[in-house]
Design an enzyme around this catalytic site. Structure first.
Site, PDB file in Angstrom:
ATOM      1  N   LYS A 212       0.836  -1.200   0.000  1.00 33.09           N
ATOM      2  CA  LYS A 212       0.000   0.000   0.000  1.00 33.09           C
ATOM      3  C   LYS A 212       0.872   1.252   0.000  1.00 33.09           C
ATOM      4  O   LYS A 212       0.696   2.147  -0.806  1.00 33.09           O
ATOM      5  CB  LYS A 212      -0.923  -0.031   1.228  1.00 33.09           C
ATOM      6  CG  LYS A 212      -1.808   1.177   1.340  1.00 33.09           C
ATOM      7  CD  LYS A 212      -2.774   1.052   2.507  1.00 33.09           C
ATOM      8  CE  LYS A 212      -3.470   2.384   2.744  1.00 33.09           C
ATOM      9  NZ  LYS A 212      -4.394   2.359   3.862  1.00 33.09           N
ATOM     10  N   GLU A 218      10.604  -4.679   4.478  1.00 34.40           N
ATOM     11  CA  GLU A 218      10.661  -6.112   4.148  1.00 34.40           C
ATOM     12  C   GLU A 218      10.324  -6.339   2.672  1.00 34.40           C
ATOM     13  O   GLU A 218      11.010  -7.066   1.950  1.00 34.40           O
ATOM     14  CB  GLU A 218       9.653  -6.900   5.003  1.00 34.40           C
ATOM     15  CG  GLU A 218       9.922  -6.895   6.492  1.00 34.40           C
ATOM     16  CD  GLU A 218       9.264  -5.721   7.220  1.00 34.40           C
ATOM     17  OE1 GLU A 218       9.114  -4.641   6.613  1.00 34.40           O
ATOM     18  OE2 GLU A 218       8.920  -5.891   8.397  1.00 34.40           O
ATOM     19  N   GLY A 273      -4.944  -1.542   4.902  1.00 36.57           N
ATOM     20  CA  GLY A 273      -4.119  -2.666   4.440  1.00 36.57           C
ATOM     21  C   GLY A 273      -4.768  -4.018   4.740  1.00 36.57           C
ATOM     22  O   GLY A 273      -4.851  -4.891   3.876  1.00 36.57           O
ATOM     23  N   ARG A 274      -5.246  -4.190   5.975  1.00 35.61           N
ATOM     24  CA  ARG A 274      -5.799  -5.498   6.354  1.00 35.61           C
ATOM     25  C   ARG A 274      -7.204  -5.722   5.817  1.00 35.61           C
ATOM     26  O   ARG A 274      -7.794  -6.777   6.030  1.00 35.61           O
ATOM     27  CB  ARG A 274      -5.745  -5.665   7.878  1.00 35.61           C
ATOM     28  CG  ARG A 274      -6.426  -4.568   8.656  1.00 35.61           C
ATOM     29  CD  ARG A 274      -6.071  -4.625  10.139  1.00 35.61           C
ATOM     30  NE  ARG A 274      -6.569  -3.459  10.866  1.00 35.61           N
ATOM     31  CZ  ARG A 274      -5.933  -2.314  10.971  1.00 35.61           C
ATOM     32  NH1 ARG A 274      -4.764  -2.149  10.355  1.00 35.61           N
ATOM     33  NH2 ARG A 274      -6.447  -1.314  11.662  1.00 35.61           N
ATOM     34  N   GLU A 359      -4.888  -6.155  14.826  1.00 33.68           N
ATOM     35  CA  GLU A 359      -4.366  -4.857  14.390  1.00 33.68           C
ATOM     36  C   GLU A 359      -5.490  -3.810  14.421  1.00 33.68           C
ATOM     37  O   GLU A 359      -5.236  -2.617  14.513  1.00 33.68           O
ATOM     38  CB  GLU A 359      -3.759  -4.962  12.978  1.00 33.68           C
ATOM     39  CG  GLU A 359      -2.778  -3.849  12.675  1.00 33.68           C
ATOM     40  CD  GLU A 359      -1.957  -4.082  11.412  1.00 33.68           C
ATOM     41  OE1 GLU A 359      -0.782  -4.488  11.516  1.00 33.68           O
ATOM     42  OE2 GLU A 359      -2.484  -3.855  10.306  1.00 33.68           O
ATOM     43  N   HIS A 390      -5.456 -32.457  18.204  1.00 33.97           N
ATOM     44  CA  HIS A 390      -4.333 -33.297  18.635  1.00 33.97           C
ATOM     45  C   HIS A 390      -3.189 -32.444  19.177  1.00 33.97           C
ATOM     46  O   HIS A 390      -2.052 -32.901  19.250  1.00 33.97           O
ATOM     47  CB  HIS A 390      -3.864 -34.168  17.472  1.00 33.97           C
ATOM     48  CG  HIS A 390      -4.942 -35.117  17.040  1.00 33.97           C
ATOM     49  ND1 HIS A 390      -5.108 -36.357  17.610  1.00 33.97           N
ATOM     50  CD2 HIS A 390      -5.954 -34.970  16.150  1.00 33.97           C
ATOM     51  CE1 HIS A 390      -6.155 -36.960  17.056  1.00 33.97           C
ATOM     52  NE2 HIS A 390      -6.692 -36.136  16.185  1.00 33.97           N
ATOM     53  N   LYS A 518       9.214  -0.309  13.997  1.00 35.03           N
ATOM     54  CA  LYS A 518       9.814  -0.014  12.683  1.00 35.03           C
ATOM     55  C   LYS A 518      10.907   1.037  12.834  1.00 35.03           C
ATOM     56  O   LYS A 518      11.991   0.940  12.262  1.00 35.03           O
ATOM     57  CB  LYS A 518       8.741   0.531  11.730  1.00 35.03           C
ATOM     58  CG  LYS A 518       7.744  -0.499  11.237  1.00 35.03           C
ATOM     59  CD  LYS A 518       6.785   0.135  10.240  1.00 35.03           C
ATOM     60  CE  LYS A 518       5.635  -0.785   9.905  1.00 35.03           C
ATOM     61  NZ  LYS A 518       4.595  -0.182   9.096  1.00 35.03           N
TER      62      LYS A 518
HETATM   63  O1  F6P Z   1       3.222  -2.927   9.795  1.00 34.15           O
HETATM   64  C1  F6P Z   1       1.869  -3.167   9.661  1.00 34.15           C
HETATM   65  C2  F6P Z   1       1.383  -2.760   8.302  1.00 34.15           C
HETATM   66  O2  F6P Z   1       1.385  -1.388   8.195  1.00 34.15           O
HETATM   67  C3  F6P Z   1       0.025  -3.348   8.023  1.00 34.15           C
HETATM   68  O3  F6P Z   1      -1.003  -2.580   8.492  1.00 34.15           O
HETATM   69  C4  F6P Z   1       0.053  -3.521   6.552  1.00 34.15           C
HETATM   70  O4  F6P Z   1      -0.913  -4.432   6.136  1.00 34.15           O
HETATM   71  C5  F6P Z   1       1.455  -4.007   6.342  1.00 34.15           C
HETATM   72  O5  F6P Z   1       2.215  -3.286   7.284  1.00 34.15           O
HETATM   73  C6  F6P Z   1       2.018  -3.833   4.965  1.00 34.15           C
HETATM   74  O6  F6P Z   1       2.030  -2.508   4.545  1.00 34.15           O
HETATM   75  P1  F6P Z   1       2.219  -2.113   3.037  1.00 34.15           P
HETATM   76  O7  F6P Z   1       1.124  -2.735   2.242  1.00 34.15           O
HETATM   77  O8  F6P Z   1       2.170  -0.629   3.004  1.00 34.15           O
HETATM   78  O9  F6P Z   1       3.558  -2.652   2.586  1.00 34.15           O
END
Ligand code: F6P
Length: 556
Positions: A212, A218, A273-274, A359, A390, A518
């Site tokens: 987003k 990452e 995002g979620r 979240e 189990h 972060k």
């Molecule tokens: O660190 C959490 C977050 O901001 C989430 O809310 C989001 O889904 C995820 O990181 C990934 O963010 P992006 O889509 O901006 O890479």
């Protein structure tokens, strides 16, 4: 201002005290008794919506509980807030944003206004763009730089840009394109991308960089790594456009990365995002299952949106599930909630809901920044139910914690083994029955005496074999797992989370709690790469950083 708090907090609502008093009266009632005195209990406590049946009769409730909980929801102005969300008001007040994942699946196409502008045309344009691209890839018209068709798609993303598409891709396996395999890379541990790249041929691979913000460390690290790997074979950057596309709200950052913005699929800040799997973030899913199936998933979600919007609170699935969660969280002091799917294709649902729920509602200040004096979002956890049996079900049955749980069970299997499904189904119901009824001392004694080998030390053992029961569960039956029913299921949980956020007076659509880590990680990375050892943190963190530096500098 409409996006301000409800003024009253949970414990100040008029129905809070009556609920507390009611709780004192019913908290020791055993569900086994509630069932024995009312043979029609399940009729009173179940809701059917299309292919979904919610049986919530195995909860520690009476009719009065439901009435009081719905009254509480009314006092929290749930119905007003619900309309504000659907109508595009900026209910995400800390970021000044509308919350419109529902518009993404608004299959009725009625206008949805944000700042005086209908957002439906741009949503439809993106759907068309995704459709035309995915049709080309699926049909083989879209070719890699050496003229070969695409066989592998890699979604590089994390959090909401990974968990939703991954869960849906798994869930809809029977609907997938035969040639196309989707891989999901999220972890910044290089082992994840290495393991994926090892399986790929650069000539036939398509990378979707899903982010987003397009600033997530990452994702960008993995994307750069993939780009480097690709160019090692393709050699010329001009080939990138056939193998890298982006899904983002940030066209500038996409262009800076080196992806042609014509190959970017857009979404907007009013999609959290979620909550974004319904947007172009679902591109990997569309590539796998095709736009017709994706639209069917949107339609399923839309039908749940309409149910949520139009059904009276007492017959409203997300409202009932949300308010039951409040009942256990705020009156019984339950700390967690189990998600237990009995359908192998839904095995990633618990992980997906961990983010969606925690979240959203894992917060301790309300929407006006006041510290709350009541419990908010529970810990969401779970796994495929049959495997859980189990592993951790022992604690559900005989542990000291109250763990309400959802049993999500499909009835018709996609496999050829309906008889195996019968085994799974019987196990699921056996668990909910056992959790509800338990087995008292007399029944346990009778069972032991009826067994073939009666142990000599019955007196010592028997107490270990008694089950108190009275553990609450919801049972959600899905006729068959299809794009449509999956859409309904996911939207059901999204709205359940919304209901709870309103009652707790939270902004369920920001996530400030992820920021500090972060920020600190950046500083620690600098310290790891600095020429000298660090002493700028606490002694624990300094020691660990320096220990790590030492190890990586003297690897051999
Ligand atoms: O660190 C959490 C977050 O901001 C989430 O809310 C989001 O889904 C995820 O990181 C990934 O963010 P992006 O889509 O901006 O890479």
């Amino acid at each position: 201002m409409t996006t301000q708090s409800n003024k009253l907090t949970l414990t100040e609502f008029p129905s809070y005290r009556p609920l507390l008093e009611h709780y004192e009266r019913v908290k020791n009632l055993h569900m086994r008794r509630l069932f024995s005195v009312d043979s029609k209990r399940v009729d009173k406590f179940s809701i059917e919506h299309q292919d979904l049946l919610l049986d919530y009769s195995k909860n520690r409730i009476t009719k009065e509980t439901v009435a009081l909980l719905c009254q509480l929801a009314k006092e929290a102005k749930l119905e007003e807030w619900r309309e504000r969300m659907f109508n595009g008001e900026a209910i995400n007040n800390t970021e000044g944003r509308s919350v419109l994942h529902t518009a993404l699946r608004n299959r009725s196409n009625t206008p949805v206004m944000v700042n005086g502008k209908d957002v439906m045309p741009q949503i439809n344009t993106t759907i068309d763009k995704v459709e035309s691209f995915s049709d080309k890839v699926r049909s083989g018209e879209w070719k890699g730089y050496t003229g070969k068709v695409i066989t592998d798609i890699v979604n590089i993303g994390i959090g909401g840009s990974d968990l939703g598409p991954k869960m849906v891709y798994q869930a809809l396996e029977p609907f997938r394109h035969e040639r196309l395999k989707v891989h999901f890379v999220s972890n910044v541990d290089g082992a994840h991308i290495d393991a994926t790249l090892k399986q790929l041929d650069p000539e036939t691979s398509l990378f979707i960089v899903s982010s987003k913000t397009f600033t997530t460390q990452e994702t960008l690290t993995n994307a750069h790594n993939a780009r480097k790997w690709f160019l090692k074979t393709a050699l010329d950057e001009m080939h990138i456009s056939k193998h890298f596309v982006a899904v983002s709200t940030n066209s500038e950052a996409v262009a800076n990365f080196g992806i042609d913005t014509r190959n970017m699929f857009e979404f907007w800040n009013w999609v959290g995002g979620r909550y974004s799997l319904w947007s172009a973030i679902g591109l990997s899913v569309v590539l796998a299952i095709g736009m017709d199936h994706f639209k069917s998933m949107l339609e399923g979600a839309h039908s749940m949106d309409e149910h949520f919007r139009e059904t009276p609170l007492e017959e409203n699935m997300p409202v009932i599930m949300g308010m039951l969660g409040i009942w256990y969280n705020n009156f019984f002091d339950a700390e967690s909630h189990g998600i237990l799917p009995y359908d192998d294709y839904l095995r990633s649902l618990p992980l997906y809901l961990e983010q969606a729920d925690m979240e959203s509602n894992g917060k301790s200040v309300d929407r006006d920044g006041r510290k709350v004096d009541y419990a908010t979002g529970p810990i969401i956890w779970g796994t495929s139910g049959i495997n859980g049996q189990h592993a951790f079900y022992q604690a559900l049955h005989q542990g000291t914690k109250l763990i309400p749980a959802d049993f999500i069970i499909s009835m018709l299997t996609h496999s050829e083994h309906q008889e195996q499904h019968n085994i799974m189904f019987s196990n699921a119901l056996a668990q909910t029955e056992a959790l509800m009824r338990g087995r008292n001392l007399d029944e346990t004694y009778a069972d032991i005496m009826a067994s073939e080998k009666v142990p000599r030390d019955v007196e010592q053992r028997i107490h270990h074999m008694v089950f108190d029961g009275n553990h609450p569960t919801n049972t959600l039956l899905i006729r068959k797992l299809t794009p449509h029913s999956l859409g309904m299921l996911i939207a059901l949980y999204e709205h359940k989370i919304f209901v709870q956020g309103i009652v707790w007076n939270l902004n369920s659509f920001d996530q400030w709690g992820v920021e500090l880590g972060k920020q600190l990680a950046k500083k620690i990375l600098e310290d790891i790469n600095a020429p000298q050892a660090t002493n700028s943190h606490d002694s624990s963190t300094n020691t660990l950083i320096n220990y790590y530096r030492d190890i990586i500098q003297h690897k051999e």
